[in-house]
Design a protein around this motif. Structure first.
Motif, PDB file in Angstrom:
ATOM      1  N   TYR A  99       3.508  22.147  -8.549  1.00  0.00           N
ATOM      2  CA  TYR A  99       2.051  22.054  -8.654  1.00  0.00           C
ATOM      3  C   TYR A  99       1.611  21.010  -9.680  1.00  0.00           C
ATOM      4  CZ  TYR A  99       2.397  26.429  -6.107  1.00  0.00           C
ATOM      5  OH  TYR A  99       2.697  27.368  -5.157  1.00  0.00           O
ATOM      6  N   GLU A 100       2.353  20.897 -10.770  1.00  0.00           N
ATOM      7  CA  GLU A 100       1.942  20.011 -11.858  1.00  0.00           C
ATOM      8  C   GLU A 100       2.283  18.543 -11.599  1.00  0.00           C
ATOM      9  OE1 GLU A 100       2.591  24.111 -13.093  1.00  0.00           O
ATOM     10  OE2 GLU A 100       3.953  22.651 -12.207  1.00  0.00           O
ATOM     11  N   THR A 101       3.192  18.277 -10.665  1.00  0.00           N
ATOM     12  CA  THR A 101       3.696  16.905 -10.523  1.00  0.00           C
ATOM     13  C   THR A 101       3.645  16.339  -9.105  1.00  0.00           C
ATOM     14  OG1 THR A 101       5.922  17.836 -10.277  1.00  0.00           O
ATOM     15  CG2 THR A 101       5.271  17.129 -12.493  1.00  0.00           C
ATOM     16  N   ALA A 102       3.415  17.166  -8.092  1.00  0.00           N
ATOM     17  CA  ALA A 102       3.522  16.709  -6.699  1.00  0.00           C
ATOM     18  C   ALA A 102       2.592  15.530  -6.399  1.00  0.00           C
ATOM     19  CB  ALA A 102       3.237  17.860  -5.737  1.00  0.00           C
ATOM     20  N   GLU A 103       1.329  15.674  -6.748  1.00  0.00           N
ATOM     21  CA  GLU A 103       0.372  14.622  -6.391  1.00  0.00           C
ATOM     22  C   GLU A 103       0.637  13.340  -7.174  1.00  0.00           C
ATOM     23  OE1 GLU A 103      -3.643  15.712  -6.007  1.00  0.00           O
ATOM     24  OE2 GLU A 103      -3.197  17.324  -4.594  1.00  0.00           O
ATOM     25  N   GLN A 104       1.084  13.476  -8.434  1.00  0.00           N
ATOM     26  CA  GLN A 104       1.464  12.281  -9.200  1.00  0.00           C
ATOM     27  C   GLN A 104       2.643  11.571  -8.544  1.00  0.00           C
ATOM     28  OE1 GLN A 104       2.132  14.341 -12.967  1.00  0.00           O
ATOM     29  NE2 GLN A 104       0.450  13.184 -13.871  1.00  0.00           N
ATOM     30  N   SER A 105       3.471  12.350  -7.848  1.00  0.00           N
ATOM     31  CA  SER A 105       4.659  11.792  -7.194  1.00  0.00           C
ATOM     32  C   SER A 105       4.369  11.286  -5.787  1.00  0.00           C
ATOM     33  CB  SER A 105       5.772  12.846  -7.149  1.00  0.00           C
ATOM     34  OG  SER A 105       6.065  13.324  -8.444  1.00  0.00           O
ATOM     35  N   GLY A 106       3.102  11.303  -5.372  1.00  0.00           N
ATOM     36  CA  GLY A 106       2.727  10.754  -4.075  1.00  0.00           C
ATOM     37  C   GLY A 106       2.747  11.739  -2.925  1.00  0.00           C
TER      38      GLY A 106
ATOM     39  N   GLU B 139      13.490  10.472  14.737  1.00  0.00           N
ATOM     40  CA  GLU B 139      12.507  10.511  13.660  1.00  0.00           C
ATOM     41  C   GLU B 139      12.915  11.521  12.589  1.00  0.00           C
ATOM     42  OE1 GLU B 139       8.753  11.264  15.496  1.00  0.00           O
ATOM     43  OE2 GLU B 139       8.551   9.214  16.249  1.00  0.00           O
ATOM     44  N   ALA B 140      13.499  12.633  13.008  1.00  0.00           N
ATOM     45  CA  ALA B 140      13.970  13.625  12.033  1.00  0.00           C
ATOM     46  C   ALA B 140      15.148  13.079  11.236  1.00  0.00           C
ATOM     47  CB  ALA B 140      14.365  14.917  12.755  1.00  0.00           C
ATOM     48  N   LEU B 141      16.061  12.396  11.924  1.00  0.00           N
ATOM     49  CA  LEU B 141      17.258  11.891  11.261  1.00  0.00           C
ATOM     50  C   LEU B 141      16.940  10.741  10.312  1.00  0.00           C
ATOM     51  CD1 LEU B 141      19.757  11.964  14.280  1.00  0.00           C
ATOM     52  CD2 LEU B 141      19.219  13.773  12.640  1.00  0.00           C
ATOM     53  N   ASP B 142      15.849  10.041  10.576  1.00  0.00           N
ATOM     54  CA  ASP B 142      15.459   8.910   9.737  1.00  0.00           C
ATOM     55  C   ASP B 142      14.210   9.241   8.910  1.00  0.00           C
ATOM     56  OD1 ASP B 142      16.073   6.356   8.819  1.00  0.00           O
ATOM     57  OD2 ASP B 142      14.664   5.391  10.183  1.00  0.00           O
ATOM     58  N   TYR B 143      13.960  10.516   8.733  1.00  0.00           N
ATOM     59  CA  TYR B 143      12.715  10.946   8.091  1.00  0.00           C
ATOM     60  C   TYR B 143      12.638  10.529   6.625  1.00  0.00           C
ATOM     61  CZ  TYR B 143       8.936  14.008   6.510  1.00  0.00           C
ATOM     62  OH  TYR B 143       7.774  14.493   5.959  1.00  0.00           O
ATOM     63  N   LYS B 144      13.762  10.470   5.957  1.00  0.00           N
ATOM     64  CA  LYS B 144      13.734  10.093   4.542  1.00  0.00           C
ATOM     65  C   LYS B 144      13.171   8.683   4.369  1.00  0.00           C
ATOM     66  CE  LYS B 144      16.460   9.823   0.295  1.00  0.00           C
ATOM     67  NZ  LYS B 144      17.792   9.917  -0.333  1.00  0.00           N
ATOM     68  N   ALA B 145      13.577   7.763   5.227  1.00  0.00           N
ATOM     69  CA  ALA B 145      13.066   6.388   5.141  1.00  0.00           C
ATOM     70  C   ALA B 145      11.563   6.361   5.412  1.00  0.00           C
ATOM     71  CB  ALA B 145      13.800   5.490   6.132  1.00  0.00           C
ATOM     72  N   PHE B 146      11.117   7.134   6.414  1.00  0.00           N
ATOM     73  CA  PHE B 146       9.692   7.217   6.731  1.00  0.00           C
ATOM     74  C   PHE B 146       8.913   7.772   5.539  1.00  0.00           C
ATOM     75  CE2 PHE B 146       6.226  10.039   8.099  1.00  0.00           C
ATOM     76  CZ  PHE B 146       5.406   9.143   8.768  1.00  0.00           C
ATOM     77  N   LYS B 147       9.446   8.842   4.966  1.00  0.00           N
ATOM     78  CA  LYS B 147       8.793   9.485   3.818  1.00  0.00           C
ATOM     79  C   LYS B 147       8.726   8.527   2.628  1.00  0.00           C
ATOM     80  CE  LYS B 147       9.370  13.668   0.978  1.00  0.00           C
ATOM     81  NZ  LYS B 147      10.135  14.934   0.891  1.00  0.00           N
ATOM     82  N   ASN B 148       9.823   7.846   2.356  1.00  0.00           N
ATOM     83  CA  ASN B 148       9.845   6.877   1.256  1.00  0.00           C
ATOM     84  C   ASN B 148       8.798   5.781   1.461  1.00  0.00           C
ATOM     85  OD1 ASN B 148      11.903   8.300   0.084  1.00  0.00           O
ATOM     86  ND2 ASN B 148      13.487   6.764   0.426  1.00  0.00           N
ATOM     87  N   ALA B 149       8.692   5.313   2.707  1.00  0.00           N
ATOM     88  CA  ALA B 149       7.729   4.246   3.002  1.00  0.00           C
ATOM     89  C   ALA B 149       6.299   4.729   2.786  1.00  0.00           C
ATOM     90  CB  ALA B 149       7.920   3.757   4.438  1.00  0.00           C
ATOM     91  N   ARG B 150       6.025   5.968   3.186  1.00  0.00           N
ATOM     92  CA  ARG B 150       4.674   6.518   3.021  1.00  0.00           C
ATOM     93  C   ARG B 150       4.329   6.702   1.540  1.00  0.00           C
ATOM     94  NH1 ARG B 150       1.039   7.692   7.422  1.00  0.00           N
ATOM     95  NH2 ARG B 150       0.449   9.608   6.365  1.00  0.00           N
ATOM     96  N   ILE B 151       5.307   7.168   0.770  1.00  0.00           N
ATOM     97  CA  ILE B 151       5.059   7.374  -0.656  1.00  0.00           C
ATOM     98  C   ILE B 151       4.841   6.032  -1.349  1.00  0.00           C
ATOM     99  CG2 ILE B 151       6.122   8.158  -2.817  1.00  0.00           C
ATOM    100  CD1 ILE B 151       7.490  10.377  -1.168  1.00  0.00           C
ATOM    101  N   LYS B 152       5.658   5.047  -0.980  1.00  0.00           N
ATOM    102  CA  LYS B 152       5.490   3.705  -1.561  1.00  0.00           C
ATOM    103  C   LYS B 152       4.109   3.148  -1.219  1.00  0.00           C
ATOM    104  CE  LYS B 152       7.710  -0.841  -1.885  1.00  0.00           C
ATOM    105  NZ  LYS B 152       6.443  -1.582  -1.736  1.00  0.00           N
ATOM    106  N   ALA B 153       3.693   3.351   0.037  1.00  0.00           N
ATOM    107  CA  ALA B 153       2.372   2.874   0.461  1.00  0.00           C
ATOM    108  C   ALA B 153       1.269   3.546  -0.355  1.00  0.00           C
ATOM    109  CB  ALA B 153       2.168   3.143   1.950  1.00  0.00           C
ATOM    110  N   HIS B 154       1.479   4.803  -0.707  1.00  0.00           N
ATOM    111  CA  HIS B 154       0.491   5.506  -1.545  1.00  0.00           C
ATOM    112  C   HIS B 154       0.376   4.846  -2.916  1.00  0.00           C
ATOM    113  CE1 HIS B 154      -1.709   8.530  -3.730  1.00  0.00           C
ATOM    114  NE2 HIS B 154      -0.695   8.697  -4.551  1.00  0.00           N
ATOM    115  N   PHE B 155       1.516   4.494  -3.503  1.00  0.00           N
ATOM    116  CA  PHE B 155       1.481   3.846  -4.819  1.00  0.00           C
ATOM    117  C   PHE B 155       0.841   2.460  -4.742  1.00  0.00           C
ATOM    118  CE2 PHE B 155       5.459   6.542  -5.727  1.00  0.00           C
ATOM    119  CZ  PHE B 155       4.678   7.588  -6.189  1.00  0.00           C
ATOM    120  N   ASP B 156       0.798   1.900  -3.514  1.00  0.00           N
ATOM    121  CA  ASP B 156       0.139   0.600  -3.311  1.00  0.00           C
ATOM    122  C   ASP B 156      -1.322   0.764  -2.907  1.00  0.00           C
ATOM    123  OD1 ASP B 156       2.488  -0.708  -3.904  1.00  0.00           O
ATOM    124  OD2 ASP B 156       3.147  -0.851  -1.818  1.00  0.00           O
ATOM    125  N   GLY B 157      -1.811   2.005  -2.938  1.00  0.00           N
ATOM    126  CA  GLY B 157      -3.231   2.237  -2.666  1.00  0.00           C
ATOM    127  C   GLY B 157      -3.536   3.033  -1.421  1.00  0.00           C
ATOM    128  N   GLY B 158      -2.522   3.457  -0.671  1.00  0.00           N
ATOM    129  CA  GLY B 158      -2.746   4.238   0.548  1.00  0.00           C
ATOM    130  C   GLY B 158      -2.868   5.720   0.256  1.00  0.00           C
TER     131      GLY B 158
END
Length: 743
Positions: A496-503, A540-559
């Motif tokens: 709860y304390e860190t999830a949103e900061q982590s994207g 998509e399930a087997l490659d989900y980590k890459a998808f998730k990483n890309a989404r989190i990175k995009a968030h740090f870039d303003g998404g």
């Protein structure tokens, strides 16, 4: 648009008599716009379109209130004057409201627009001609502004707006060189052509002058027209105009298969969803027969609740294959007796029947006939050994309904059916109460959950058709109690304390964790998990980590923040723990139980390889966590971790979880287990002693044997070596261990 919605929302909060009725919708609209702010235009468009539609509805309500109020007041004043009375009561209230409306100042934005288009109350000459002059020089800003302003708030009448739109069609779209220039902005050009079609003014000549941008403009046209309700579409353009059928034929011919099925733009998925909601089932079926893939989803900016359209759900446009899962049983009932449904539902179910039959004829990832599902191997297996049904929510629904009708389904068959007992522990306060005092918390939460389940089964009888509801509620209470007991004895995962900061989106993260815990609960209770793979792209399930990483990175870039795809997370949880899970998990494909488990081994190998290639999860700048890291109170920690964002994130998460949750849990065994399995980062940065897990485990075991005295000194040394910020919590754990010995 966001600023406008904010301003309207503030006025609604202050009690504006018209806007107050729209307060909830304005708040939701504001949240959606904030979620997509700064994203690409195609990502922002759905939220902005919704905002424009809401603004238009508000403007109409304001106009109606003003005209109605004034008319009523004039009549009342006339009556009052005739009997020599001052207006009182309703008349007095009305005159006050009219005064408010009349005195209400126009926003600067509206004043600017009025200056551009009106001379007093009359329309200015040459509005579009000026835009045309700029357009011929390659400047599209002016014509774009005019086109957009017509959907905004102005003092223009409907007749004046129509006149400007007709002028745009005649002087821009119907002039080949201007239309070709406009096509350099395919989205804008497509919207204008869609407008022309809606006015019955589209001609073949317009479409021939699009040049190299023809395909892109066609994509924009089909997207705009797909959201128009079927009964609002023109049947003929008249004269030289296009009929709707002519236009659709041209669009399908122009747009290639790869463009329809491009996962990045999601054109096919979005258009099909629009057509479903617009009731244009014939065109939807035509697209499926032309190889527009009905199994593709499209990822939208995060929306944590159901969207404004059916099939828009938690940040995704559902594949139509998934959406139709809601209608498989209903269509079966409709075919037997259409009159049991109201006329509107009959129309929708006739459309659903047509789409399901088209899917079946084309070959699809799902079973489209409810009678076939009732007879399938999976339901036969369920009858022999009842369990829970997993998979994408709407895809598994017909299997859940079939299980209910088998008379073996008088219990919660999906995690979502336990939700009234789970949702409380997804909140920080409820989760912490569960961990600290499960004996008191579980009965309270279960009682609330049973009441909620009783209400839900009464309200949604169709979902529980075939079930003995008294037996269902009895089993609900047993399962909810068992599930919460299981959850209270697991290593905490609530961030709860860190999830949103982590994207990460907190709501979806906790929902995913709750469902994964449900798999382990099923394992502990030896309850079969029938996992429906229909509609799931395993790649998509087997490659989900890459998808998730890309989404989190995009968030740090303003998404937007990453919203966990719960179903893909469940599949990965099963594969990661296949040696434990293989005895209870049965994968289902189109009603058949998958027997070739060698496929699972290949999935696991691929997932491990993909995860390795995906690398570590992106992390925000270390400074994001600096306040929490400083609170730990370890000298030199910041200097050691400042240049390592990932490590800064992990240390923060692990320390907060240890201090706030693990050390305070009722289950005393979790602390040594957490220290052993999850705290290497804390050891590496010299926050806890390397032998802490071993010492705590040894102390606990010896106290349980009434032999803890000799471990006292080791325990004292560990606590003394901890930062002061953690000593009280670990000392508290030790005190509770000692009390356990006394008991």
């Amino acid at each position: 648009m966001l600023e406008k919605i904010k301003a309207l929302f503030e006025r609604a909060k202050k009690g504006d008599p018209v806007l107050a009725r729209f307060k909830g919708r304005l708040m939701m609209c504001k949240s959606k716009l904030q979620a997509v702010e700064g994203s690409k235009e195609e990502v922002m468009k759905p939220a902005e379109d919704e905002a424009r539609a809401l603004c238009k509805e508000i403007e109409e309500a304001q106009a109606f209130a003003a005209s109605s109020g004034k008319k009523a007041q004039e009549g009342f004043n006339l009556l009052a004057k005739s009997v020599n009375h001052k207006p009182v009561g309703l008349g007095s209230l009305l005159i006050k409201e009219v005064d408010k409306v009349e005195k209400q100042e126009l926003s600067p934005e509206v004043i600017e627009r009025n200056k551009r288009y009106l001379d007093g109350d009359e329309l200015k000459d040459g509005i579009v001609a000026n835009d045309l002059h700029a357009l011929r020089k390659g400047d599209l800003k002016s014509i774009k502004q005019t086109f957009r302003d017509l959907d905004g708030k102005t003092s223009l009448s409907k007749i004046q707006i129509t006149k400007i739109r007709e002028e745009i069609v005649k002087t821009v779209l119907m002039v080949p060189d201007c239309c070709g220039e406009l096509a350099k902005n395919p989205k804008l050009c497509g919207e204008m052509i869609a407008m022309a079609q809606g006015m019955g003014m589209l001609t073949p000549g317009i479409l021939k002058s699009l040049g190299d941008q023809t395909e892109d403009v066609a994509c924009s046209i089909i997207f705009q027209r797909s959201s128009v309700k079927l009964d609002q579409k023109v049947s003929s353009g008249g004269g030289k105009g296009f009929s709707e059928a002519n236009l659709n034929e041209w669009l399908i011919d122009i747009i290639p298969k790869d463009t329809w099925n491009d996962k990045k733009t999601g054109l096919g998925a979005r258009v099909i969803n629009n057509l479903w909601n617009a009731g244009d089932f014939d065109l939807l079926c035509t697209l499926i027969t032309k190889d527009v893939d009905p199994s593709l989803p499209f990822s939208l900016p995060l929306v944590t609740s159901r969207g404004t359209q059916e099939g828009v759900w938690s940040g995704f446009v559902q594949p139509v294959e998934h959406l139709l899962g809601n209608y498989v049983k209903l269509v079966s009932q409709f075919k037997k007796d259409p009159k049991q449904f109201d006329p509107e539902m009959q129309k929708k179910l006739a459309g659903a029947q047509k789409v399901l039959e088209t899917l079946g004829a084309q070959g699809t990832n799902i079973l489209t006939d409810f009678d076939e599902i009732m007879k399938c191997e999976a339901i036969t297996a369920f009858k022999e050994q009842p369990g829970t049904v997993w998979g994408f929510e709407d895809v598994r629904l017909p299997y859940v309904q079939a299980a209910r009708e088998s008379k073996k389904g008088d219990e919660p068959l999906r995690m979502i059916e336990l939700w009234t007992a789970i949702e409380e522990v997804l909140k920080e306060e409820g989760y912490d109460r569960l961990l600290i005092d499960p004996d008191k918390t579980i009965p309270e939460i279960v009682a609330t959950g049973v009441a909620g389940a009783k209400k839900k089964t009464a309200e949604k009888k169709k979902e529980y058709e075939g079930a003995d509801l008294d037996e269902f509620l009895k089993n609900f209470e047993e399962q909810a109690t068992a599930y919460l007991t299981h959850l209270a004895n697991q290593i905490p995962k609530g961030q709860y304390e860190t999830a949103e900061q982590s994207g990460m989106d907190m709501g979806k993260l906790m929902g995913g964790l709750a469902c994964n815990a449900g798999l382990w609960w099923a394992l502990g209770n030896k309850k079969p998990v029938y996992y429906c793979l229909d509609g799931l792209n395993m790649d998509e399930a087997l490659d989900y980590k890459a998808f998730k990483n890309a989404r989190i990175k995009a968030h740090f870039d303003g998404g937007p923040k990453h919203a966990e795809v719960i179903t893909l997370g469940e599949i990965r949880e099963i594969l990661k723990n296949w040696p434990s899970m293989k005895d209870i998990v049965f994968f289902i494909e189109r009603g058949s139980v998958m027997k070739d488990v060698s496929r699972v081994e290949k999935w696991i190998e691929t997932m491990k390889r993909n995860d390795k290639e995906a690398g570590k999860r992106p992390a925000p700048e270390s400074t994001t966590f600096k306040p929490k890291l400083d609170d730990i109170g370890v000298e030199g920690l910041w200097e050691a971790i400042e240049d390592h964002p990932y490590e800064a994130m992990k240390v923060t998460v692990k320390f907060v979880t240890l201090k706030k949750r693990v050390a305070n849990m009722a289950n005393l065994d979790i602390l040594p287990l957490y220290l052993e399995k999850k705290c290497q980062f804390l050891i590496d940065f010299k926050i806890i002693p390397a032998n802490m897990a071993e010492v705590c485990k040894d102390y606990l075991e010896k106290v349980k044997r009434n032999d803890g005295t000799e471990s006292q000194s080791d325990m004292n040394a560990v606590i003394k070596a901890l930062p002061e910020s953690l000593q009280a919590e670990i000392s508290g754990w030790r005190v509770r261990v000692d009390k356990f010995a006394e008991l």
